[in-house]
Design a protein around this motif. Structure first.
Motif, PDB file in Angstrom:
ATOM      1  N   TYR A  33       0.842  -1.193   0.000  1.00  0.00           N
ATOM      2  CA  TYR A  33       0.000   0.000   0.000  1.00  0.00           C
ATOM      3  C   TYR A  33       0.878   1.245   0.000  1.00  0.00           C
ATOM      4  O   TYR A  33       1.925   1.281   0.648  1.00  0.00           O
ATOM      5  CB  TYR A  33      -0.861   0.059   1.270  1.00  0.00           C
ATOM      6  N   TYR A  35       0.480   5.404   0.952  1.00  0.00           N
ATOM      7  CA  TYR A  35      -0.336   6.429   1.583  1.00  0.00           C
ATOM      8  C   TYR A  35       0.411   7.758   1.528  1.00  0.00           C
ATOM      9  O   TYR A  35       1.639   7.799   1.428  1.00  0.00           O
ATOM     10  CB  TYR A  35      -0.593   6.111   3.070  1.00  0.00           C
ATOM     11  N   GLN A  37       0.659  11.312   3.911  1.00  0.00           N
ATOM     12  CA  GLN A  37       0.300  11.882   5.201  1.00  0.00           C
ATOM     13  C   GLN A  37       0.768  13.327   5.267  1.00  0.00           C
ATOM     14  O   GLN A  37       1.962  13.606   5.270  1.00  0.00           O
ATOM     15  CB  GLN A  37       0.909  11.069   6.352  1.00  0.00           C
ATOM     16  N   GLY A  42      -4.191  12.152   9.270  1.00  0.00           N
ATOM     17  CA  GLY A  42      -4.011  10.719   9.166  1.00  0.00           C
ATOM     18  C   GLY A  42      -3.540  10.328   7.780  1.00  0.00           C
ATOM     19  O   GLY A  42      -3.647  11.118   6.832  1.00  0.00           O
ATOM     20  N   PRO A  43      -2.986   9.135   7.635  1.00  0.00           N
ATOM     21  CA  PRO A  43      -2.579   8.669   6.302  1.00  0.00           C
ATOM     22  C   PRO A  43      -3.768   8.628   5.351  1.00  0.00           C
ATOM     23  O   PRO A  43      -4.863   8.223   5.732  1.00  0.00           O
ATOM     24  CB  PRO A  43      -2.035   7.265   6.581  1.00  0.00           C
ATOM     25  N   PHE A  45      -5.078   7.058   1.818  1.00  0.00           N
ATOM     26  CA  PHE A  45      -4.822   5.952   0.898  1.00  0.00           C
ATOM     27  C   PHE A  45      -4.581   6.456  -0.528  1.00  0.00           C
ATOM     28  O   PHE A  45      -5.313   7.323  -1.026  1.00  0.00           O
ATOM     29  CB  PHE A  45      -6.020   5.002   0.908  1.00  0.00           C
ATOM     30  N   TYR A  48      -3.166   0.384  -3.839  1.00  0.00           N
ATOM     31  CA  TYR A  48      -2.975  -0.917  -3.216  1.00  0.00           C
ATOM     32  C   TYR A  48      -2.612  -1.920  -4.309  1.00  0.00           C
ATOM     33  O   TYR A  48      -3.302  -2.012  -5.329  1.00  0.00           O
ATOM     34  CB  TYR A  48      -4.267  -1.307  -2.497  1.00  0.00           C
ATOM     35  N   ASP A  56      -6.341  -1.558  -6.480  1.00  0.00           N
ATOM     36  CA  ASP A  56      -7.179  -0.384  -6.214  1.00  0.00           C
ATOM     37  C   ASP A  56      -6.302   0.847  -6.282  1.00  0.00           C
ATOM     38  O   ASP A  56      -5.423   1.003  -5.437  1.00  0.00           O
ATOM     39  CB  ASP A  56      -7.829  -0.513  -4.837  1.00  0.00           C
ATOM     40  N   SER A  58      -7.766   3.955  -6.596  1.00  0.00           N
ATOM     41  CA  SER A  58      -8.763   5.017  -6.516  1.00  0.00           C
ATOM     42  C   SER A  58      -8.304   6.222  -5.709  1.00  0.00           C
ATOM     43  O   SER A  58      -8.895   7.291  -5.807  1.00  0.00           O
ATOM     44  CB  SER A  58     -10.054   4.464  -5.907  1.00  0.00           C
ATOM     45  N   LEU A  91       4.032   7.267   2.812  1.00  0.00           N
ATOM     46  CA  LEU A  91       4.200   6.038   3.589  1.00  0.00           C
ATOM     47  C   LEU A  91       3.903   4.819   2.728  1.00  0.00           C
ATOM     48  O   LEU A  91       2.983   4.832   1.912  1.00  0.00           O
ATOM     49  CB  LEU A  91       3.247   6.031   4.782  1.00  0.00           C
ATOM     50  N   GLY A  99      -5.966 -10.446   1.601  1.00  0.00           N
ATOM     51  CA  GLY A  99      -7.078 -10.428   2.540  1.00  0.00           C
ATOM     52  C   GLY A  99      -6.655 -10.339   3.987  1.00  0.00           C
ATOM     53  O   GLY A  99      -7.494 -10.232   4.866  1.00  0.00           O
ATOM     54  N   ASP A 101      -5.353  -8.343   7.086  1.00  0.00           N
ATOM     55  CA  ASP A 101      -5.548  -6.930   7.329  1.00  0.00           C
ATOM     56  C   ASP A 101      -4.366  -6.246   7.986  1.00  0.00           C
ATOM     57  O   ASP A 101      -4.269  -5.040   7.956  1.00  0.00           O
ATOM     58  CB  ASP A 101      -6.783  -6.746   8.225  1.00  0.00           C
ATOM     59  N   GLN A 103      -1.166  -4.455   8.553  1.00  0.00           N
ATOM     60  CA  GLN A 103      -0.218  -3.723   7.731  1.00  0.00           C
ATOM     61  C   GLN A 103       1.007  -3.363   8.553  1.00  0.00           C
ATOM     62  O   GLN A 103       0.885  -2.976   9.709  1.00  0.00           O
ATOM     63  CB  GLN A 103      -0.837  -2.426   7.221  1.00  0.00           C
TER      64      GLN A 103
END
Lengths: 114, 111
Positions: A33, A35, A37, A42-43, A45, A48, A56, A58, A91, A99, A101, A103
């Motif tokens: 991923y 990100y 910041q 906050g980070p 997105f 991915y 993704d 987006s 980041l 799948g 979760d 990170q």
């Protein structure tokens, strides 16, 4: 083993220039991923990857931003025609399985566009 | 609908106190709710996480309370220490893909 590493740790560039930011995920992690910041936030997105493909994208703000992961390991975030508003900490995080979760984040690259 | 709201923005407690940070979400498709701790100059580090099928999870001094009907969750830090001073982020994701983070809470624990 080693954690997620990112290079460079700091990058200063001039408006309009092209930059590349590199992420080395934890060995064997298939998910990666990116990100962004901003100070006091906050980070946010960006993109991915699952293996070599972007599952993704987006969160990429516009077509000046592009990321690749050609061999399913190292990833490069590329920013063309940088603008002052691109200044932030970028980041990278990786996860061991599709799948999964959990990170693991790298220390980030601080990008400053003058 | 992708937003995660977080409060308070900052929090100061005495050593031994129990700071509580609250988050709220809208997207009912979210199925994973982690909390991260971030020190200056470092990347976020996972503290504890919960899924919507349980209402509470405890790991050491950290507890998550989850209210599925209200779409809210909170972090409690028991017996807080000065070393807990950091910025805390809640987040939410859908099948481990698009993670959405809250804006963060800056916690200061006074000695």
């Amino acid at each position: 083993g080693a954690g997620v590493s990112q290079t460079p740790s700091n990058k200063v560039t001039e408006k309009g220039k092209y930059v590349e930011l590199r992420c080395d995920p934890i060995s064997g992690h298939t998910a990666l991923y990116w990100y962004r910041q901003s100070l006091g936030q906050g980070p946010e997105f960006l993109i991915y990857f699952q293996g070599t493909g972007a599952a993704d994208d987006s969160g990429l703000p516009n077509d000046r931003f592009f990321a690749v992961r050609p061999e399913g390991s190292v990833s490069t975030l590329k920013i063309q025609r940088t603008e002052r508003g691109d200044s932030a900490v970028y980041l990278c995080a990786s996860s061991p399985l599709p799948g999964t979760d959990t990170q693991y984040f790298g220390p980030g690259t601080r990008l400053t566009v003058l | 609908q992708q937003q995660v709201k977080q409060s308070p923005q900052s929090l100061i407690v005495q050593k031994g106190g129990i700071p509580i940070i609250n988050c709220a979400y809208e997207n009912t498709a979210f199925d994973y709710f982690p909390w991260y701790q971030q020190f200056p100059g470092k990347g976020p580090a996972l503290l504890i996480a919960i899924r919507p099928d349980v209402s509470e999870k405890k790991e050491g001094r950290f507890t998550i309370s989850f209210n599925k009907s209200a779409k809210q969750f909170s972090l409690h830090i028991m017996d807080s220490q000065p070393g807990d001073s950091a910025t805390y982020f809640c987040a939410a994701s859908n099948y481990g893909q698009n993670f959405v983070f809250g804006p963060g809470t800056r916690l200061s624990v006074l000695p």
